[in-house]
Design a protein around this motif. Structure first.
Motif, short mmCIF file in Angstrom:
data_model
loop_
_atom_site.label_atom_id
_atom_site.label_comp_id
_atom_site.label_asym_id
_atom_site.label_seq_id
_atom_site.Cartn_x
_atom_site.Cartn_y
_atom_site.Cartn_z
N THR A 169 0.82 -1.24 -0.03
CA THR A 169 0.16 0.02 0.22
C THR A 169 0.70 1.17 0.05
N ASP A 192 -8.52 -4.36 -1.70
CA ASP A 192 -8.36 -4.32 0.07
C ASP A 192 -9.61 -3.64 0.63
N ARG A 195 -10.68 -3.70 4.83
CA ARG A 195 -10.09 -3.00 6.00
C ARG A 195 -10.42 -1.47 5.81
N ASP A 238 -4.10 -1.91 -5.62
CA ASP A 238 -3.42 -2.44 -4.37
C ASP A 238 -4.16 -3.75 -4.02
N THR A 239 -3.40 -4.53 -3.41
CA THR A 239 -4.11 -5.98 -3.18
C THR A 239 -3.89 -6.29 -1.70
MG LIG Z 1 -1.71 -2.88 2.31
#
Ligand SMILES: [Mg+2]
Ligand SMILES: Nc1nc2c(ncn2[C@@H]2O[C@H](COP(=O)(O)OP(=O)(O)O)[C@@H](O)[C@H]2O)c(=O)[nH]1
Length: 345
Positions: A169, A192, A195, A238-239
């Motif tokens: 990230t 992601d 979160r 982003d993963t």
């Molecule tokens: Mg991350």
């Protein structure tokens, strides 16, 4: 005292020539592996033996063996016997202790590479391809490390993959800033979605850089977003780290004719090489286009970067040198990396 070199296909053969030409009083000073071959082609393994002979001892093979006439004579004979034994031992050990292939003139460079964490086998191969100077060694390393940079990603974009905490990230944000500074149109995508903190950070980044953000829950939602958004610019994706190998598998299944975004696997430079490779081997590595080294600022030595470059055989996209967004990222030259690997800063 005469010093002479003899070359044979094996230590035994070279020694036989020594005895034939100089008799049995010649003292073996050293032996080393060399390359030799017909017509000047340096392609055959051979052994070079350096010997010394006291001129007074006579050099003819017919010369009778001079009986030791004093304590010094006995001592010389003893030394000669010991040298022969050591050389035989070295020859016997050569296959199981490959470092014996490194001649005296390159031992210092060999130790330097191993101290920096370069794998012993790689160090031997590097030194066999280099002259005995640091510059020559650096040139060999330079030739091995391919730096791709971010240019290929500017077209289609980049998806960041790797284990949790490796810096995906953070690096994603740094690359987004780089693209923004180049005035390249791009979109942010986050897989992601679970979160809360991660989504909040993404929103902040998208506002700051004035670029669209899509938060995607499943890879199966990606195709329609991808083909729509790609027309507007590169995609930075982003993963989450926990199931990075599953993400690649899903991509493989959902995009059978190929995923249009470059896949970059991040590797924490401060981790041991076996730990880093364990993560790498967990995923379908054939799908990975490039690697990125993170946390160089935390690494204590850099030989592992060479091992990983060789073992993954992927070009490097970038290195990151601290947690700071956006500054702590750079595309290094292979010259810079070679300097790091041999122990520079
Ligand atoms: Mg991350
Ligand atoms: N020292 C240092 N820390 C970094 C670097 N890149 C990321 N980090 C830190 O590593 C931690 C995990 O980073 P994050 O991007 O959340 O990793 P992710 O789980 O792969 O997304 C954070 O505390 C980052 O600040 C770097 O290059 N150097």
């Amino acid at each position: 005292m005469r010093i002479k070199k003899f070359v044979g296909r094996s230590f035994k053969e070279a020694l036989e020539t020594v005895k034939r030409e100089l008799g049995s009083d010649a003292i073996i000073l050293s032996s080393k592996s060399v390359k030799s071959g017909p017509f000047g082609m340096l392609n055959k393994e051979a052994v070079e033996v350096t010997v010394a002979l006291d001129e007074n001892d006579g050099v003819s093979p017919e010369a009778p063996e001079a009986a030791p006439s004093s304590d010094m004579g006995d001592l010389l004979k003893e030394i000669k016997g010991l040298r022969e034994e050591v050389c035989y031992l070295k020859e016997t050990l050569r296959p199981i202790v490959p470092a014996l292939r490194i001649g005296k003139d390159k031992k210092g460079l060999f130790n330097l590479l191993v101290r920096q964490g370069v794998d012993t086998q790689f160090a031997i191969i590097l030194l066999e391809r280099s002259q005995e100077t640091l510059d020559s060694l650096k040139n060999s390393i330079k030739g091995d490390i391919k730096v791709q940079g971010l240019l290929p990603a500017e077209e289609s974009g980049l998806i960041f993959l790797g284990p949790p905490g490796v810096g995906k990230t953070t690096t994603f944000s740094k690359v987004a800033h780089l693209f923004a500074s180049k005035r390249k149109p791009f979109n942010l995508i986050s897989l992601d979605a679970d979160r809360i903190g991660s989504v909040a950070n993404m929103k902040e980044l998208s506002q700051q850089l004035r670029c669209p953000l899509r938060v995607v829950k499943r890879i199966s939602d990606l195709p329609k977003i991808l083909y729509k958004e790609m027309k507007k610019g590169a995609l930075l994706i982003d993963t989450p780290g926990a199931q990075f190998s599953d993400i690649l598998e899903d991509i493989h299944d959902i995009f059978p004719s190929g995923f249009p975004v470059k896949k970059c696997f991040l590797i924490d430079s401060s981790m041991s090489v076996p730990s880093a490779l364990k993560s790498w081997q967990k995923c379908n590595v054939d799908m990975i286009d490039s690697i990125g080294f993170t946390k160089l600022d935390m690494a204590t030595h850099y030989g592992g970067l060479y091992n990983i470059s060789m073992l993954t055989s992927r070009p490097l996209s970038f290195i990151t040198t601290g947690p700071g967004v956006p500054d702590d990222i750079r595309v290094p030259t292979s010259d810079f990396l070679a300097g790091l690997i041999v122990g520079g800063i």
